[in-house]
Scaffold this active site. Structure first.
Site, PDB file in Angstrom:
ATOM      1  N   LYS A 131     171.241  51.284  79.032  1.00 42.03           N
ATOM      2  CA  LYS A 131     170.285  50.273  79.891  1.00 42.03           C
ATOM      3  C   LYS A 131     169.754  49.254  79.065  1.00 42.03           C
ATOM      4  CE  LYS A 131     166.451  50.315  82.666  1.00 42.03           C
ATOM      5  NZ  LYS A 131     165.191  50.915  82.921  1.00 42.03           N
ATOM      6  N   GLY A 169     155.786  50.542  86.374  1.00 42.24           N
ATOM      7  CA  GLY A 169     154.763  51.448  86.387  1.00 42.24           C
ATOM      8  C   GLY A 169     153.823  50.973  87.659  1.00 42.24           C
ATOM      9  N   ALA A 214     161.979  49.895  88.422  1.00 48.33           N
ATOM     10  CA  ALA A 214     160.666  49.509  88.405  1.00 48.33           C
ATOM     11  C   ALA A 214     160.063  48.973  89.760  1.00 48.33           C
ATOM     12  CB  ALA A 214     160.674  48.291  87.400  1.00 48.33           C
ATOM     13  N   GLY A 215     158.939  49.615  89.883  1.00 50.39           N
ATOM     14  CA  GLY A 215     157.838  49.093  90.845  1.00 50.39           C
ATOM     15  C   GLY A 215     157.859  49.898  92.167  1.00 50.39           C
ATOM     16  N   ASN A 226     160.765  56.282  88.042  1.00 58.21           N
ATOM     17  CA  ASN A 226     160.290  57.010  86.839  1.00 58.21           C
ATOM     18  C   ASN A 226     158.861  57.355  87.279  1.00 58.21           C
ATOM     19  OD1 ASN A 226     159.690  58.468  84.615  1.00 58.21           O
ATOM     20  ND2 ASN A 226     159.809  56.698  83.301  1.00 58.21           N
ATOM     21  N   THR A 227     157.979  56.344  87.088  1.00 53.43           N
ATOM     22  CA  THR A 227     156.515  56.525  87.337  1.00 53.43           C
ATOM     23  C   THR A 227     156.125  57.223  88.725  1.00 53.43           C
ATOM     24  OG1 THR A 227     156.430  54.371  86.139  1.00 53.43           O
ATOM     25  CG2 THR A 227     154.582  55.346  87.037  1.00 53.43           C
TER      26      THR A 227
END
Ligand code: SF4
Lengths: 367, 258
Positions: free
Chosen positions: B96, B157, B183-184, B205-206
């Site tokens: 990635k 995040g 993301a987000g 992830n986050t």
């Protein structure tokens, strides 16, 4: 334009009347914002904001989780020489103090590096006093070269260099720089730096920026809390970090919040910073600069450090000795100050896990 | 669920997860099991080869595809070096690309990302570039050999959901390779929304790592991804956004043709 201009612009700022104008509603309004400005940040450092510590903590924790997650990077400082030609009133290494001086040879650095690497740490920060004769740039570069073999990230906390000298040590393997202004107030700076090249306020102030220009990966700045009223020093620290981050977006900027510790010096004129105030500084900084790393050193007591973990800390030192050769040698040089948290790396990892956070030994390597 | 094909590899899961930000490494295999993900991304800069106890690779189940990311790369050259090292270390040939030279918002540099994609795809990597959702940039990444594109829904995040929806919609319509929203995504419903929009997969992830119960949250995301995909397949199979009226307004024009 350097940060000095920003300092000058706020040098005579009337902190007291600003603080007296802050109301509870102001603080609530600031805490409801997505992004705060420098004056909002200053408001969070006010006595009024102290009553809102819990709401500040909630916001700071949320921002820390978003940006850094439940992870704390561990590192340790390694003192390689304590010779110093400066006379800083607050430091045990100052030239006027009769302490045992020592400088590690290449073999000793290697031996010390092995001892530290064996604990599992992969990030190292090495320190010297300021002594062009004992610790010239060539000595720093050589030390970096040795440490690079044992660690993935090599930082320095040494006297300020020129841009070209920073390039030289970066080429030798240094990827991060720590340089504390000690005290942003120029008048106090002059008072506590009694003799030596460190008396040059602006050369020190612009050191992080010179390193940024030399393409360092990360810089860590801070004030030695206790030399001036903490709210002012915290304000300038935040402004400085913001300035660097805006101007050098590809550099990772972080701040440290070292409180003055007992040492072999004589300095008595201390502005105390209590535990609550240190927390307030940390929370305000996190809310102002959500993406900035925050380091808490072993100057702080172990229970206190543990409580700080969920509030925004991103980096902690562990297994610390402030003595030259303190990790591997019997024949140590004297320490810079007394440390308050003596836990070794394994114990520190357990403590972080117990708080529901992941201790990280490595989050960087150079390619 | 219908399989997803990335670079010729068929996958049954449309949820990719990241391994940063977790409270402990021990929880990672549990999270992976709970959400049945098949692709796990990790920062090579976090991998401590040789240190058994601290090496994140030890915690990733054998069947998973490793997707090392080039986190920390500030330009294409650095990203390329990290990718090559990852392969040399045995992390496989998926990568990635993350080229970020802005530490404040962590926004990707599309231009450098295109360069890195081109070099690495030629070297046989399956390249998944993380990007700002820009149609021309995405097209160039595909031309350069990207196996999928990974536009951001919101900055890393932030848990804000799909703030770039209109731009991502265009990528979904126009880009031939899978579009993976990265993301987000802050909550399972964001993931469901992404899948209903027609995204091929999502990376989280986050939102999982920092929740109070990452294992349960991983499961929730997995279900949301499946639900969203089913919704997409059931209701919005065609990519057109204009309803096909059952009695077309222009039908009379063709009546004579019958
Ligand atoms: S603070 Fe640094 S420069 Fe000052 S006396 Fe101590 S070692 Fe020397």
């Amino acid at each position: 334009m350097s940060f000095y201009q920003y300092y000058l612009a706020h040098k005579d700022f009337d902190f007291n009347s600003f603080f007296s104008s802050i109301t509870t509603t102001d603080i609530e309004r600031i805490l409801a914002k997505d992004k705060i400005n420098a004056y909002d940040f200053l408001s969070l450092l006010s006595p009024q904001a102290e009553k809102h510590l819990e709401s500040m903590a909630e916001k700071a924790q949320k921002l820390s989780l978003q940006h850094f997650g439940k992870a704390i990077l561990l590192f340790t400082p390694m003192y390689i020489a304590n010779h110093c030609i400066n006379k800083c009133a607050y430091c045990g290494f100052n030239v006027g103090n009769r302490i045992k001086r020592k400088k590690l040879t290449a073999e000793e650095i290697e031996q010390e590096a092995k001892a530290i690497a064996a604990t599992g740490l992969r990030h190292i920060l090495f320190l010297t006093g300021e002594s062009p004769a004992q610790s010239p740039v060539s000595y720093i570069a050589k030390a970096a070269g040795i440490l690079k073999k044992h660690f993935h990230s090599v930082g320095i906390e040494i006297y300020p260099l020129t841009e070209q000298e920073y390039s030289q040590v970066i080429d030798a393997g240094v990827d991060s720089l720590t340089v504390y202004q000690e005290v942003y107030d120029e008048g106090i700076y002059d008072k506590v730096h009694l003799a030596g090249p460190k008396r040059n306020y602006s050369f020190r102030l612009d050191a992080p920026e010179r390193a940024c220009r030399a393409k360092i990966r990360s810089v860590n700045i801070g004030a030695l809390l206790g030399l001036n009223e903490w709210c002012k020093e915290a304000f300038f620290t935040g402004l400085h970090a913001d300035y660097l981050q805006n101007k050098y977006p590809d550099v990772a900027v972080s701040v440290s919040l070292p409180r003055i510790r007992p040492h072999a010096g004589t300095f008595q004129d201390i502005f105390p910073v209590n535990d609550k105030s240190l927390v307030q500084i940390m929370l305000a900084l996190r809310i102002f600069l959500p993406y900035t790393g925050i380091t808490i050193s072993t100057r702080e007591r172990q229970e206190y450090r543990d409580h700080l973990i969920p509030l925004g800390v991103t980096k902690m030192s562990a297994g610390v000795s402030t003595e030259v050769g303190g990790h591997s040698s019997e024949d140590k040089g004297e320490g810079q100050f007394e440390i308050a948290d003596n836990r070794n790396v394994a114990k520190m990892k357990q403590a972080i896990l117990a708080k529901g956070y992941q201790p990280v030994s490595k989050d960087w390597m150079s390619f | 669920m219908d399989p997803l094909s990335i670079g010729g590899v068929e996958l049954n899961s449309r949820l990719l997860i990241g391994t940063g930000k977790f409270p402990s490494k021990q929880i990672i295999p549990k999270v992976i099991n709970a959400c049945e993900t098949q692709i796990v991304t990790m920062a090579l800069r976090r991998v401590d080869i040789g240190a058994d106890e601290d090496n994140i690779l030890e915690y990733i189940p054998k069947g998973c595809i490793l997707l090392p990311n080039t986190s920390g790369a500030r330009d294409a050259d650095e990203a390329v070096r990290i990718a090559r090292l990852a392969r040399a270390l045995g992390a496989g040939n998926w990568v990635k690309i993350e080229v970020i030279s802005d530490n404040k918002y962590l926004l990707p540099d599309n231009q450098e990302t295109i360069k890195a994609t081109e070099i690495l795809a030629k070297e046989g990597f399956k390249v998944l570039p993380y990007m700002s959702p820009d149609l021309m940039a995405a097209k160039r990444m595909v031309e350069a050999g990207a196996a999928a594109v990974m536009p951001l829904g919101a900055p890393i995040g932030t848990n804000r959901g799909i703030k770039t929806k209109e731009l991502i919609r265009i990528l979904i319509d126009e880009i031939e390779v899978p579009v993976i929203i990265d993301a987000g995504l802050g909550k399972p419903s964001d993931a469901a929304e992404a899948m209903e929009m027609g995204a091929s997969a999502v990376l989280v992830n986050t939102a999982i790592a920092t929740s109070a119960d990452p294992v349960k949250m991983a499961q929730a995301f997995s279900l949301a991804v499946k639900a969203g995909r089913m919704g997409y397949l059931a209701k919005m199979g065609a990519k057109t956004r204009y309803a096909q009226a059952s009695s077309p307004l222009t039908g009379f024009l063709f009546e004579g043709d019958k």
